[in-house]
Design a protein around this motif. Structure first.
Motif, PDB file in Angstrom:
ATOM      1  N   SER A 112      15.580 -90.314 -70.153  1.00  9.76           N
ATOM      2  CA  SER A 112      14.028 -90.165 -70.295  1.00  9.76           C
ATOM      3  C   SER A 112      13.184 -91.130 -70.875  1.00  9.76           C
ATOM      4  O   SER A 112      13.606 -92.261 -71.327  1.00  9.76           O
ATOM      5  CB  SER A 112      13.817 -88.588 -71.201  1.00  9.76           C
ATOM      6  N   ALA A 113      11.907 -90.863 -71.193  1.00  7.46           N
ATOM      7  CA  ALA A 113      11.257 -92.041 -71.656  1.00  7.46           C
ATOM      8  C   ALA A 113      11.157 -92.170 -73.243  1.00  7.46           C
ATOM      9  O   ALA A 113      11.590 -90.895 -73.540  1.00  7.46           O
ATOM     10  CB  ALA A 113       9.759 -91.644 -71.263  1.00  7.46           C
ATOM     11  N   PRO A 114      11.059 -93.295 -73.908  1.00  4.09           N
ATOM     12  CA  PRO A 114      10.459 -94.540 -73.173  1.00  4.09           C
ATOM     13  C   PRO A 114      11.773 -95.397 -72.703  1.00  4.09           C
ATOM     14  O   PRO A 114      11.080 -96.349 -72.051  1.00  4.09           O
ATOM     15  CB  PRO A 114       9.652 -94.945 -74.427  1.00  4.09           C
ATOM     16  N   ASP A 115      12.643 -95.088 -73.132  1.00  3.99           N
ATOM     17  CA  ASP A 115      14.096 -96.073 -72.556  1.00  3.99           C
ATOM     18  C   ASP A 115      15.223 -95.244 -71.875  1.00  3.99           C
ATOM     19  O   ASP A 115      15.688 -94.513 -72.626  1.00  3.99           O
ATOM     20  CB  ASP A 115      14.462 -96.679 -74.087  1.00  3.99           C
ATOM     21  N   PRO A 116      15.294 -95.676 -70.864  1.00  6.30           N
ATOM     22  CA  PRO A 116      16.244 -94.556 -69.906  1.00  6.30           C
ATOM     23  C   PRO A 116      17.636 -94.831 -70.379  1.00  6.30           C
ATOM     24  O   PRO A 116      18.678 -94.035 -70.132  1.00  6.30           O
ATOM     25  CB  PRO A 116      16.075 -94.978 -68.614  1.00  6.30           C
ATOM     26  N   GLU A 117      17.797 -95.930 -71.212  1.00 11.56           N
ATOM     27  CA  GLU A 117      19.026 -95.915 -71.759  1.00 11.56           C
ATOM     28  C   GLU A 117      19.402 -95.423 -73.174  1.00 11.56           C
ATOM     29  O   GLU A 117      20.683 -95.208 -73.619  1.00 11.56           O
ATOM     30  CB  GLU A 117      19.681 -97.699 -72.244  1.00 11.56           C
ATOM     31  N   ILE A 155      16.367 -93.767 -83.825  1.00 11.30           N
ATOM     32  CA  ILE A 155      17.488 -93.646 -84.857  1.00 11.30           C
ATOM     33  C   ILE A 155      18.332 -92.849 -84.483  1.00 11.30           C
ATOM     34  O   ILE A 155      19.640 -93.228 -84.832  1.00 11.30           O
ATOM     35  CB  ILE A 155      16.548 -92.889 -85.983  1.00 11.30           C
ATOM     36  N   PHE A 156      18.127 -91.617 -83.833  1.00 12.22           N
ATOM     37  CA  PHE A 156      19.442 -90.884 -83.655  1.00 12.22           C
ATOM     38  C   PHE A 156      20.261 -91.465 -82.393  1.00 12.22           C
ATOM     39  O   PHE A 156      21.629 -91.263 -82.262  1.00 12.22           O
ATOM     40  CB  PHE A 156      19.086 -89.496 -83.244  1.00 12.22           C
ATOM     41  N   ASP A 157      19.546 -92.119 -81.497  1.00 11.75           N
ATOM     42  CA  ASP A 157      20.375 -92.777 -80.303  1.00 11.75           C
ATOM     43  C   ASP A 157      21.256 -93.735 -81.044  1.00 11.75           C
ATOM     44  O   ASP A 157      22.559 -93.988 -80.592  1.00 11.75           O
ATOM     45  CB  ASP A 157      19.580 -93.455 -79.559  1.00 11.75           C
ATOM     46  N   THR A 158      20.864 -94.615 -81.899  1.00 17.15           N
ATOM     47  CA  THR A 158      21.790 -95.732 -82.652  1.00 17.15           C
ATOM     48  C   THR A 158      22.774 -94.898 -83.239  1.00 17.15           C
ATOM     49  O   THR A 158      24.001 -95.488 -83.232  1.00 17.15           O
ATOM     50  CB  THR A 158      20.881 -96.443 -83.513  1.00 17.15           C
ATOM     51  N   ALA A 159      22.520 -94.054 -84.044  1.00 16.76           N
ATOM     52  CA  ALA A 159      23.534 -93.274 -84.718  1.00 16.76           C
ATOM     53  C   ALA A 159      24.586 -92.711 -83.991  1.00 16.76           C
ATOM     54  O   ALA A 159      25.768 -92.594 -84.324  1.00 16.76           O
ATOM     55  CB  ALA A 159      23.000 -92.084 -85.576  1.00 16.76           C
ATOM     56  N   TYR A 160      24.321 -92.216 -82.744  1.00 15.88           N
ATOM     57  CA  TYR A 160      25.117 -91.381 -81.909  1.00 15.88           C
ATOM     58  C   TYR A 160      25.954 -92.547 -81.232  1.00 15.88           C
ATOM     59  O   TYR A 160      27.393 -92.516 -81.154  1.00 15.88           O
ATOM     60  CB  TYR A 160      24.468 -90.737 -80.802  1.00 15.88           C
ATOM     61  N   LYS A 161      25.615 -93.766 -80.936  1.00 13.42           N
ATOM     62  CA  LYS A 161      26.346 -94.718 -80.183  1.00 13.42           C
ATOM     63  C   LYS A 161      27.384 -95.400 -81.397  1.00 13.42           C
ATOM     64  O   LYS A 161      28.201 -96.134 -81.021  1.00 13.42           O
ATOM     65  CB  LYS A 161      25.418 -95.743 -79.545  1.00 13.42           C
ATOM     66  N   MET A 162      26.855 -95.449 -82.430  1.00 10.01           N
ATOM     67  CA  MET A 162      27.593 -96.125 -83.427  1.00 10.01           C
ATOM     68  C   MET A 162      29.020 -95.486 -83.644  1.00 10.01           C
ATOM     69  O   MET A 162      30.105 -96.109 -83.987  1.00 10.01           O
ATOM     70  CB  MET A 162      26.983 -95.784 -84.960  1.00 10.01           C
ATOM     71  N   THR A 167      29.370 -89.855 -74.704  1.00  4.84           N
ATOM     72  CA  THR A 167      29.502 -89.222 -73.182  1.00  4.84           C
ATOM     73  C   THR A 167      28.104 -88.674 -72.792  1.00  4.84           C
ATOM     74  O   THR A 167      27.345 -88.211 -73.680  1.00  4.84           O
ATOM     75  CB  THR A 167      30.580 -88.272 -73.319  1.00  4.84           C
ATOM     76  N   VAL A 168      27.899 -88.268 -71.748  1.00  7.07           N
ATOM     77  CA  VAL A 168      26.580 -87.505 -71.246  1.00  7.07           C
ATOM     78  C   VAL A 168      27.153 -86.055 -70.682  1.00  7.07           C
ATOM     79  O   VAL A 168      28.251 -86.062 -70.286  1.00  7.07           O
ATOM     80  CB  VAL A 168      25.994 -88.119 -69.952  1.00  7.07           C
ATOM     81  N   ASN A 169      26.376 -85.172 -71.284  1.00  5.88           N
ATOM     82  CA  ASN A 169      26.675 -83.729 -71.025  1.00  5.88           C
ATOM     83  C   ASN A 169      25.430 -83.066 -70.994  1.00  5.88           C
ATOM     84  O   ASN A 169      25.027 -82.475 -71.766  1.00  5.88           O
ATOM     85  CB  ASN A 169      27.560 -82.992 -72.149  1.00  5.88           C
ATOM     86  N   ARG A 170      25.043 -83.141 -69.830  1.00  2.70           N
ATOM     87  CA  ARG A 170      23.548 -82.748 -69.421  1.00  2.70           C
ATOM     88  C   ARG A 170      23.427 -81.296 -69.457  1.00  2.70           C
ATOM     89  O   ARG A 170      22.298 -80.584 -69.402  1.00  2.70           O
ATOM     90  CB  ARG A 170      23.068 -83.193 -68.073  1.00  2.70           C
ATOM     91  N   ARG A 171      24.490 -80.253 -69.524  1.00  7.73           N
ATOM     92  CA  ARG A 171      24.359 -79.057 -69.703  1.00  7.73           C
ATOM     93  C   ARG A 171      23.828 -78.475 -70.795  1.00  7.73           C
ATOM     94  O   ARG A 171      23.203 -77.378 -71.083  1.00  7.73           O
ATOM     95  CB  ARG A 171      25.900 -78.277 -69.575  1.00  7.73           C
TER      96      ARG A 171
END
Length: 214
Positions: A112-117, A155-162, A167-171
Motif C-alpha cells: 500500500s501507499a506510500p511505500d509498497p515495500e 516505525i512498525f514496519d521496521t520493528a516487524y522486519k527487525m 511473511t505476508v498473510n493477507r487474510r
C-alpha cells in the motif's frame, strides 16, 4: 490470558488524506458496524474490546498516531494479553482465534501507499509472547516523533522486519481481492462517506459489544 480487540474513534478537526471536516458521526457509525462484525464471529474469542478516543487533544492524524502508540503500549504492559489492533476502516469476515498461533509481533500485508515495500499498519497483532525489544524500538522512535503521514507505519514496519523471518498473510489485512479474507481493509483516509456507503452493505441486527474507551 486475555484476547483484546482494539480500534480507534478519534474526533479530529481534520481527518484523512482528503482533509475532511465534520465527519466524526460518520466515523462513529463505521466504527459501530466494524465492532459488531468482529463480535459476530468472535464472541468466544475476544475477552475485551477497547476503543481509543481523543482524550489527548490531538488535532490531526499525525498527533493521533502518536497517542495510539502510547496507548497500545500501556495496554500491552497491563500484562497477560494478546492485542489485535485493527483500524476503523477494516471489516471482519470470520473467526480470528488462529491469531494466537503467532508468537511474535505481526503485520500481515504490504503493497500500500506510500511505500509498497512497507507492511501496512492498519492491522497489527501484539501477542503477550512478543519480545520486549520490539516495543523498546517502537518507543525509542516514539520519543523522537516525526509528525508526517505514515511515520506510524514506518516505525512498525521496521520493528516487524527487525524480528527476521517476515511473511505476508493477507487474510488478516486484505486491501486487494483475495480468496476467503478474514479482515478486509478499505482505507477511510480516502473518504469516510465512500467507506460508509460500503459498510451499509454489512449492517445487521448483530449487537455492538460493550467496549472500554481509552
Amino acid at each position: 490470558m486475555r484476547n483484546i480487540y482494539v480500534t480507534t474513534l478519534y474526533d479530529l478537526p481534520v481527518s484523512g488524506c482528503v482533509s475532511e471536516t465534520g465527519v466524526y458521526e460518520l466515523y462513529k457509525k463505521a466504527c459501530m458496524i466494524s465492532l459488531a462484525r468482529v463480535h459476530k464471529f468472535n464472541k468466544n474469542f475476544f475477552d475485551e474490546y477497547v476503543v481509543l478516543v481523543n482524550t489527548d487533544g490531538a488535532q490531526n492524524n499525525g498527533e493521533m498516531d502518536y497517542h495510539i502508540i502510547r496507548k497500545l503500549y500501556s495496554l500491552w504492559k497491563e500484562g497477560d494479553c494478546n492485542i489485535l489492533y485493527s483500524e476503523v476502516d477494516t471489516l471482519c469476515h470470520g473467526p480470528l482465534n488462529e491469531l494466537n498461533n503467532f508468537k511474535k509481533f505481526m503485520m500481515f500485508a504490504k503493497g500500500s501507499a506510500p511505500d509498497p515495500e512497507e507492511y501496512n499498519s492498519g492491522v497489527l497483532y501484539f501477542p503477550a509472547t512478543m519480545d520486549q525489544s520490539v516495543w523498546d524500538y517502537v518507543m525509542k522512535m516514539h520519543s523522537d516523533w516525526k509528525s508526517y503521514w505514515a511515520y506510524f507505519q514506518k516505525i512498525f514496519d521496521t520493528a516487524y522486519k527487525m524480528q527476521g523471518d517476515v511473511t505476508v498473510n493477507r487474510r488478516y489485512n486484505a486491501f486487494e481481492p483475495i480468496e476467503a479474507p478474514l479482515i478486509t481493509h478499505h482505507f477511510s483516509s480516502r473518504g469516510i462517506r465512500q467507506l460508509l456507503d460500503l459498510y451499509r452493505n454489512y449492517e445487521s441486527d448483530d449487537p455492538v459489544p460493550t467496549f472500554r474507551e481509552l
